[in-house]
Design a protein around this motif. Structure first.
Motif, mmCIF file in Angstrom:
data_model
loop_
_atom_site.group_PDB
_atom_site.id
_atom_site.type_symbol
_atom_site.label_atom_id
_atom_site.label_comp_id
_atom_site.label_asym_id
_atom_site.label_seq_id
_atom_site.Cartn_x
_atom_site.Cartn_y
_atom_site.Cartn_z
ATOM 1 N N ASP A 10 0.844 -1.196 0.000
ATOM 2 C CA ASP A 10 0.000 0.000 0.000
ATOM 3 C C ASP A 10 0.878 1.246 0.000
ATOM 4 O O ASP A 10 2.069 1.188 0.307
ATOM 5 C CB ASP A 10 -0.872 0.031 1.276
ATOM 6 N N VAL A 11 0.252 2.366 -0.306
ATOM 7 C CA VAL A 11 0.958 3.633 -0.239
ATOM 8 C C VAL A 11 0.078 4.624 0.540
ATOM 9 O O VAL A 11 -1.138 4.447 0.611
ATOM 10 C CB VAL A 11 1.292 4.138 -1.671
ATOM 11 N N GLY A 12 0.671 5.617 1.139
ATOM 12 C CA GLY A 12 -0.046 6.485 2.076
ATOM 13 C C GLY A 12 -0.671 7.722 1.463
ATOM 14 O O GLY A 12 -1.106 7.734 0.325
ATOM 15 N N GLN A 13 -0.669 8.814 2.263
ATOM 16 C CA GLN A 13 -1.376 10.033 1.893
ATOM 17 C C GLN A 13 -0.703 10.827 0.784
ATOM 18 O O GLN A 13 0.510 10.771 0.620
ATOM 19 C CB GLN A 13 -1.451 10.950 3.134
ATOM 20 N N THR A 14 -1.539 11.604 0.083
ATOM 21 C CA THR A 14 -1.109 12.530 -0.981
ATOM 22 C C THR A 14 -0.004 11.959 -1.863
ATOM 23 O O THR A 14 1.001 12.601 -2.127
ATOM 24 C CB THR A 14 -0.666 13.896 -0.420
ATOM 25 N N PHE A 15 -0.258 10.755 -2.350
ATOM 26 C CA PHE A 15 0.681 10.085 -3.231
ATOM 27 C C PHE A 15 0.807 10.878 -4.534
ATOM 28 O O PHE A 15 -0.170 11.245 -5.147
ATOM 29 C CB PHE A 15 0.138 8.683 -3.497
ATOM 30 N N MET A 16 2.026 11.166 -4.950
ATOM 31 C CA MET A 16 2.301 11.850 -6.219
ATOM 32 C C MET A 16 1.634 13.225 -6.338
ATOM 33 O O MET A 16 1.206 13.618 -7.422
ATOM 34 C CB MET A 16 1.898 10.973 -7.407
ATOM 35 N N TYR A 17 1.580 13.922 -5.263
ATOM 36 C CA TYR A 17 1.045 15.287 -5.251
ATOM 37 C C TYR A 17 1.874 16.160 -6.199
ATOM 38 O O TYR A 17 3.082 16.220 -6.099
ATOM 39 C CB TYR A 17 1.123 15.792 -3.817
ATOM 40 N N GLY A 18 1.190 16.820 -7.145
ATOM 41 C CA GLY A 18 1.908 17.696 -8.074
ATOM 42 C C GLY A 18 2.881 16.978 -8.985
ATOM 43 O O GLY A 18 3.795 17.600 -9.525
ATOM 44 N N ALA A 19 2.654 15.680 -9.213
ATOM 45 C CA ALA A 19 3.591 14.932 -10.058
ATOM 46 C C ALA A 19 3.505 15.417 -11.494
ATOM 47 O O ALA A 19 2.459 15.859 -11.956
ATOM 48 C CB ALA A 19 3.280 13.443 -9.977
ATOM 49 N N LYS A 20 4.625 15.320 -12.185
ATOM 50 C CA LYS A 20 4.678 15.749 -13.583
ATOM 51 C C LYS A 20 4.755 14.580 -14.547
ATOM 52 O O LYS A 20 4.573 14.755 -15.759
ATOM 53 C CB LYS A 20 5.903 16.636 -13.840
ATOM 54 N N GLY A 21 5.074 13.415 -14.074
ATOM 55 C CA GLY A 21 5.223 12.268 -14.969
ATOM 56 C C GLY A 21 5.612 11.049 -14.173
ATOM 57 O O GLY A 21 5.460 11.014 -12.949
ATOM 58 N N GLY A 22 6.088 10.068 -14.864
ATOM 59 C CA GLY A 22 6.536 8.849 -14.193
ATOM 60 C C GLY A 22 5.670 7.672 -14.543
ATOM 61 O O GLY A 22 4.519 7.814 -14.951
ATOM 62 N N GLU A 23 6.247 6.480 -14.393
ATOM 63 C CA GLU A 23 5.520 5.239 -14.665
ATOM 64 C C GLU A 23 5.470 4.524 -13.327
ATOM 65 O O GLU A 23 6.508 4.158 -12.774
ATOM 66 C CB GLU A 23 6.327 4.430 -15.683
#
Lengths: 519, 896
Positions: free
Chosen positions: B699-712
């Protein structure tokens, strides 16, 4: 304690007149047809208002006319004109210009400073506005003319008027006072330029501000819209802003700079994030922020990763890990517990806390939020200053005041009320000839091509011109600050911090009781 | 009516406190704000107070010694010097003496006249507080009394306060409550100099608080051998520097409950007003105090069951309310009407420890706010001992378990289950309760329930491994099963994994242990280290049937084996023949150097490193990268943060594997590197990440990838609140589980078919046998894709359970072939990483294989008028262009 005066080479003033043919001035000069073209007025006027003309002299620099007070001078053209052909009146346009905070006088003064690098000689009030509150109700208490004041409050000892050279007055401040291992940064002037994002203003506006900051040895902030490539050569003088929408924030924009600023809130619209309306999200802006063209961008109010004070510390630690050398600045608005917020930021590891008061400007905000919600800066500053002293940490953090600092006098008052320095915004734009028409938020609304990314409007301004205008204005400010310090008998702006004894609030004083001159 | 009158009479009996308001001056009260971290656990056997501080000891910079406190419930009588009977029935009055000379007066006024004292003593402390490093302020002297109210005093009180309709036991409780209040008012609030205050007065419960680090409480008051069933603790984060006594610290008390709190709420005054209307006048002026007063009011005065108390604090609303059964809706609506002003508003998370006297049980309760603004993790482990844990961070849970396991190997280092609560939900009510109660004479048991009483349990048919037994390998030279050995040496990691996966259910623990032992020896001697680490990681990451063996025991064995292999790697500064792998740890951190010719993998031991700062583990990694290292194995993590941050642009080619309990902010800002997290991940991961690959086997927690620009990005399990919020550009993410709420809010990721971003939400989970099964609902939250202007969500929702009401500006569209072709390559990689098969798991619904368009749905942004460039604004400018001459006359003559 004398501060070390760095020998910083301040830039030269270069006369930079308006880019438009007729600069708006306070006075209107009209030569009627009774003129016989004798050319006397051209010869007499030391300010360069007239040049020779074919039929009659041309009024080329109305704005340089010193005004009705010239009537006591021997070169008063109106009186000297053999045909009585010259009429000098208040320019009607001047009367509708400006508002109570930025009065017409302040606008014209700023334009004058931006053109000449000096305070106006015309009868323009360049020190206060007409808001009937805020800094406009606060005055410095200078010792009566002919005396200088000792550094101590008990100035019974009237010292001889000692002329101190400008070079001996220090206007520098230190930005990293925390005592940690990160680099110390000293700026030769007690201010840096605030964030206005690419998208809210044009690239020429941005670059003008940045290059002016470089020339003055200080910093300019990117605002929340990302870091245009054009700024890269000025990395050392840029403050990257990390705002709640995280637009344009990438590791490289954090790693490049010496200062990173967290924008938690903005004084003009506390409780709201940034706004960039659809019209201004042009292809280039959308590309910079990697968002969708034509679609409005609202930054959230809080950082979604920060919902409590220890989250704030984590956030600061993240930036510190990404850039092991940068200083961290936290920009907050001024809620009633602004003192607790400041202490919390200190313990979170911030070097600088920027208090953005309610007079601040904004390119766009919903009507319901515009101004008058947060605490005015003149309340917030003493509160924070005194609280930090009580906590024993005042000398380990740099407090920067912002939000409606319009003049060198506002700047000095803010410092006297507890700030170490100030952050400026609207003043720069006025230097670029902003007329405060309040059409910033629409894509093609800016009459002066400042607050737009439209290509045609952007082209109204040239980079060199813009840079020099801002440099000139800040040079004028610095000279005024030095003058204030000299009159107070202080040799360094650092000693002005928290000197409540040299300022007075007009509502709370009795005229006869003040020993000194109010200015 | 009788019930109402009872409530009214208690409230009325407190009207004498109305005047107390004027004694409480804000300036005098040095109360604390928020809170740094809260933690609690409940165990069916009593455990030492030392373990509540283990997580804090590691992370000294979380609080900085400005205030800490703890509470213990379910105490052991002999360490207190009383009998079990007295412990059960007496009120344990524990008073902090800030000025010891107050004792005679205090006892004369508040103790001797009212109580039969069955035991009293000063709490033992070490001789000199300065012997504890870093403890700057002398903790208060504490005196403790075991009391019951004298019968004649009780009768008199009942008459005077008109409490005739209450039974005497309730009158006694109210007496204790009011006596404490009066004591605090007299000796603390109303004086310039504070002299004493009551720390706790509940039954079978005690509280201590100091100005110092949380673990210093245990050291100073010699709690190392003090055991209790339930412990909660709080470490303070200072927003105000100078506190010279701990009166304002957490925990605070109601009657038999203690509460600690993480967060801050905005409506403190509203809640105070609500309390004042019921004659409760707070003395310490903190949100924590009013929170527990509300709890006590609803519990003891109103007599609500726990479910209603939780509802009053965290009301159910929006779609969750609609999904409640009708009878509950009626009741909940009444509760809201009566008590909404007592409901805290803002980010908050409460942990409560209490003695439930009438039901003869102890409880540890965690309640989270309805907007899910604070992180919280719950965990459960049952075996020979049973324990439930609640913390702000998962790594704190693991640190506690590790601490317990070191002392008593019946505890496992890994919990059986970890989960987050969903505040104000119809699913779990945002609250979980661990109850410790006698199940058979002399034996206590622990049960975990949610707000509605639903039981959360472990797989009792699976037996955990008894790590107290020393494993003797039966055949010391037993070789690896031939097939495994062959596949490994050929580098067929997947093949060797499959072989084991198909058989492990039928193996005994000894067989697994033997296998792991052999693999560890092989790897330590450098033979096929890569493949073995890969195999063990795969066994750690994947889900499969384990037969009659408890999954967490296998995980613990795997983690131990991996740690063993990692520790056998030679240190950087050791002179040996050229090695591919080199190790660095805290002791040798200054020896960091560039990799030499043969060296490829840096095995970094996080143990003892600070979670952040200049001397942190994350800094070590970024420094190593700048020296030329590209492959990293990070193990021994205990909450270290920011791994992968600071590597800068263009870090493609870097691969980081992370084991054990990693911390927050991992992979934030990455641009090109690959990170594999072998286990659950925490909060704020992937913030502003630009490009690169992130795989989370959990699992992953809060605000995952907030403001992310890219990624796989590939997540095996669930995301918590606000994943991908404000993301732009082109992130491409698969979440195989689901999210709590606010998924992809303000998503701005362009056109997915034209280089933009998207999220694939599969809403799957695993049953106890490791089979892939769908979750009950694909998305339980009320808000999905709100205010988004770009990107898309492709959600696996074959029964069309997601409804338009869950959108806020998005629209649901049919899933097209073009959409399928876009996401297929990612699903294939997802299959390779996690074993989630496209054909068997994704496209098969209730046993039947379906066409993708009958399984997936597309959510895209609708054109929102509030977001689009509005035509009406443009019209001003259009006038300008068209009617130049008109405007020219109005504008000042400025030469435009």
């Amino acid at each position: 304690m004398e501060s070390e005066q760095r020998k910083f080479n301040f830039p030269d003033v270069i006369r930079t007149p308006s880019r438009f043919r007729h600069t708006l001035g306070k006075y209107r000069i009209v030569i009627n047809k009774s003129c016989n073209n004798c050319g006397l007025c051209v010869k007499l006027c030391p300010y360069g208002v007239y040049t020779k003309g074919v039929k009659r002299p041309r009024v080329v620099c109305e704005h340089l006319c010193t005004g009705l007070s010239c009537s006591k001078n021997s070169y008063y053209c109106v009186a000297k004109c053999p045909e009585r052909a010259i009429s000098l009146t208040i320019n009607p346009s001047f009367e509708i210009l400006g508002d109570k905070r930025w009065t017409a006088d302040l606008l014209a003064s700023t334009w004058h400073m931006a053109e000449t690098g000096e305070a106006p000689y015309q009868d323009l009030n360049y020190k206060t506005g007409d808001s009937n509150g805020g800094f406009d109700k606060i005055r410095f208490v200078f010792p009566k003319k002919g005396t200088t004041r000792g550094s101590h409050k008990d100035s019974d000892i009237r010292q001889k008027d000692v002329t101190v050279a400008d070079e001996e007055i220090s206007t520098e401040i230190e930005l990293n006072r925390s005592g940690d291992t990160r680099p110390k940064i000293t700026i030769p002037v007690p201010f840096y330029l605030g964030g206005m994002s690419f998208g809210s203003v044009s690239i020429i506006t941005m670059l003008s501000r940045v290059r002016a900051a470089v020339a003055m040895g200080t910093f300019c902030c990117t605002g929340e819209g990302g870091y245009p490539d054009e700024l890269t050569e000025y990395d050392d003088h840029i403050i990257t802003q990390v705002a709640t929408g995280l637009f344009g924030v990438r590791e490289e924009t954090i790693k490049r700079v010496r200062i990173v600023e967290f924008k938690y809130a903005q004084g003009a619209k506390p409780g709201l994030g940034g706004h960039l309306l659809g019209d201004k999200v042009t292809p280039r802006v959308a590309h910079m922020r990697e968002a969708v063209e034509g679609s409005a961008l609202f930054s959230p109010f809080p950082f979604h990763s920060v919902y409590s004070v220890e989250d704030h510390k984590k956030h600061v630690d993240w930036i510190k890990q990404t850039n092991p050398n940068a200083l961290v600045s936290v920009k907050v608005s001024t809620p009633t517990d602004v003192d607790m917020v400041t202490v919390g930021s200190y313990y979170a590891g911030a070097h600088i806390v920027q208090l953005d008061g309610s007079y601040g400007g904004t390119g766009a905000a919903p009507d319901i939020a515009k101004k008058n919600i947060a605490m005015p800066i003149e309340y917030a500053l003493p509160k924070v200053h005194k609280f930090l002293i009580a906590e024993g940490i005042r000398d380990r953090i740099t407090i920067i005041a912002s939000g409606g600092i319009r003049t060198a006098y506002d700047m000095a008052k803010a410092i006297a009320m507890g700030a170490d320095g100030v952050c400026l915004g609207t003043a720069d734009l006025v230097a670029l000839e902003c007329i405060r028409c309040h059409h910033c938020e629409s894509g093609r609304g800016c009459a002066r091509g400042i607050a737009t990314t439209d290509d045609e409007l952007t082209g109204l301004m040239e980079l060199e011109w813009g840079t020099q205008r801002i440099v000139n204005m800040y040079t004028a400010w610095r000279l005024q600050l030095i003058d204030i310090l000299k009159r107070l008998g202080i040799k360094s702006v650092k000693e002005l911090v928290g000197r409540f004894d040299v300022i007075a609030h007009l509502d709370y004083i009795k005229a006869g009781e003040i020993e000194g001159e109010l200015d | 009516m009788k019930q109402n009158n009872a409530i009214y009479s208690i409230i009325n009996s407190r009207r004498y406190f109305r005047d107390s308001e004027r004694f409480v001056r804000r300036a005098d009260v040095e109360s604390e704000e928020g809170g740094c971290g809260v933690t609690g656990f409940a165990c069916n056997i009593p455990v030492s107070g030392r373990h509540i501080y283990e997580p804090s000891v590691q992370m000294h910079n979380r609080g900085n010694g400005k205030g800490g406190g703890l509470a213990a419930v379910g105490l052991t009588p002999n360490t207190l010097g009383v009998s079990q009977e007295i412990l059960d029935s007496d009120f344990l009055l524990q008073i902090a003496l800030l000025d010891e000379s107050v004792v005679p007066e205090m006892e004369a006024r508040f103790i001797h006249p009212h109580f039969n004292i069955h035991h009293e003593n000063f709490i033992d402390t070490i001789d000199d507080y300065r012997d504890i490093p870093g403890l700057e302020v002398r903790p208060p002297v504490v005196k403790r009394y075991f009391v019951r109210v004298k019968p004649e005093v009780l009768i008199d009180f009942q008459k005077k306060r008109q409490l005739g309709m209450l039974s005497l036991d309730k009158v006694e409780e109210e007496f204790i409550y009011q006596n404490t209040y009066t004591l605090n008012l007299s000796l603390y609030s109303s004086l310039g100099e504070k002299r004493a205050f009551v720390l706790s007065h509940g039954r079978n419960m005690m509280i201590l608080k100091i100005v110092g680090y949380a673990e210093q409480v245990a050291q100073y008051y010699k709690l190392d051998n003090f055991k209790a069933h339930i412990w909660i603790a709080h470490q303070r984060y200072p927003t105000k520097g100078r506190v010279w006594h701990p009166g304002g610290a957490h925990p605070f008390i109601g009657l038999d409950e203690a509460l600690v709190h993480n967060g801050d709420f905005a409506n403190y005054y509203s809640v105070s007003e609500y309390l004042k209307q019921r004659n409760v006048y707070p003395l310490f002026l903190t949100d924590t105090e009013v929170s527990v007063q509300v709890f006590d009011l609803l519990n003891r005065v109103y007599g609500y069951p726990l479910e209603y108390i939780i509802e009053a604090l965290a009301p159910t609303s929006e779609m969750d309310f609609d999904k409640l059964p009708v009878e509950k809706q009626h009741i909940y609506r009444q509760i809201k009407t009566a008590h909404i002003h007592g409901s805290p508003d803002g980010p908050w998370f409460f942990i409560i420890a209490r003695t439930d006297v009438r039901n003869r049980q102890f409880q540890l309760i965690g309640i989270t706010d309805t907007a899910m603004l604070r992180p919280q993790v719950f965990a459960l482990q049952k075996g020979d001992v049973e324990i439930g844990l609640i913390c702000s961070e998962k790594q704190a849970i693991d640190a506690t378990l590790e601490s317990l396991a070191r002392e008593d190997a019946r505890f496992g280092k890994v919990a059986d289950r970890y989960w987050n609560a969903r505040g104000g939900s119809y699913t779990d009510g945002g609250s979980f309760i661990f109850t410790v109660k006698e199940e058979s004479p002399g034996h206590m048991g622990l049960t975990c329930t949610d707000k509605f009483g639903k039981v959360i349990d472990v797989q009792h048919d699976q037996i955990p491994y008894d790590f107290t037994k020393t494993m003797t390998i039966q055949t010391t030279d037993m070789k690896l099963p031939g097939d495994v050995f062959n596949k490994l040496t050929q580098g067929d990691i997947y093949g060797s994994f499959l072989y084991i996966k198909e058989r492990i259910a039928s193996w005994e623990y000894i067989d697994i242990y033997t296998l792991l032992n052999n693999l560890t020896s092989m790897a330590a001697s450098n033979s096929h280290k890569d493949a073995i680490i890969g195999l063990l990681s795969m066994l750690l990451d994947r889900r499969y049937a384990t037969g009659n063996k408890r999954h967490r025991s296998i995980l613990q064995m795997l983690l131990d084996a991996l740690e063993s292999i990692f520790r056998s790697v030679p240190l950087l500064n050791v002179d040996t023949a050229p090695q591919t792998y080199r190790r660095i740890d805290f002791e040798t951190r200054t020896m960091l150097r560039a990799p030499s010719e043969a060296e490829e993998v840096l095995v970094a031991d996080a143990n003892l490193f600070q979670p952040e700062g200049d001397d942190s583990f994350a800094r070590l990694l970024s420094d190593a990268y700048s020296l030329g290292w590209k492959r990293f194995i990070c193990f021994g993590n205990r909450g270290q943060r920011f791994l992968g941050c600071g590597f800068g642009p263009n870090s493609k080619g870097v691969v980081i594997d992370v084991y054990n309990s990693s911390g927050d902010y991992l992979a934030s800002g990455i641009d090109g590197l690959e990170m594999y997290i072998h286990g659950n991940a925490q909060d704020q991961l992937g913030q502003i990440m630009k490009s690169g690959k992130l795989v989370i086997y959990g699992d992953v927690g809060q605000t995952f990838m907030y403001g992310a620009k890219g990624g796989e990005v590939y997540v095996l399990g669930n995301a918590a609140g606000r994943p991908l919020i404000n993301a732009v550009g082109k992130p491409r993410v698969i979440i195989n589980g689901t999210a709590l709420d606010f998924l992809a809010e303000s998503f701005m990721a362009g056109d997915p078919h034209n280089g933009g971003g998207f999220v694939i939400l599969n809403a799957l989970t695993f049953d106890s046998k490791g089979n892939v099964i769908p979750q009950d609902v694909p998305y339980p939250g009320s808000n999905i894709f709100s205010l988004a202007s770009g990107g898309a969500i492709f959600v696996r929702d074959p029964f069309n359970m997601i409804v338009p009401e869950q959108l806020n500006g998005g629209e649901i569209l049919p899933f097209s072939l073009r959409d399928w072709e876009l996401i297929l390559p990612y699903l294939k990689e997802n299959e390779r990483l996690f074993g989630i098969s496209i054909d068997e798991h994704l496209l098969t619904v209730e046993g039947e294989k379906r066409h993708p368009k009958d399984v997936y749905r597309t959510i895209r942004a609708a054109k929102l008028s509030v977001l689009s460039g509005s035509a009406s604004k443009l019209s001003i400018n259009e006038e300008w262009v068209a009617g130049d001459h008109v405007l020219h006359a109005i504008l000042p003559q400025s030469g435009l």
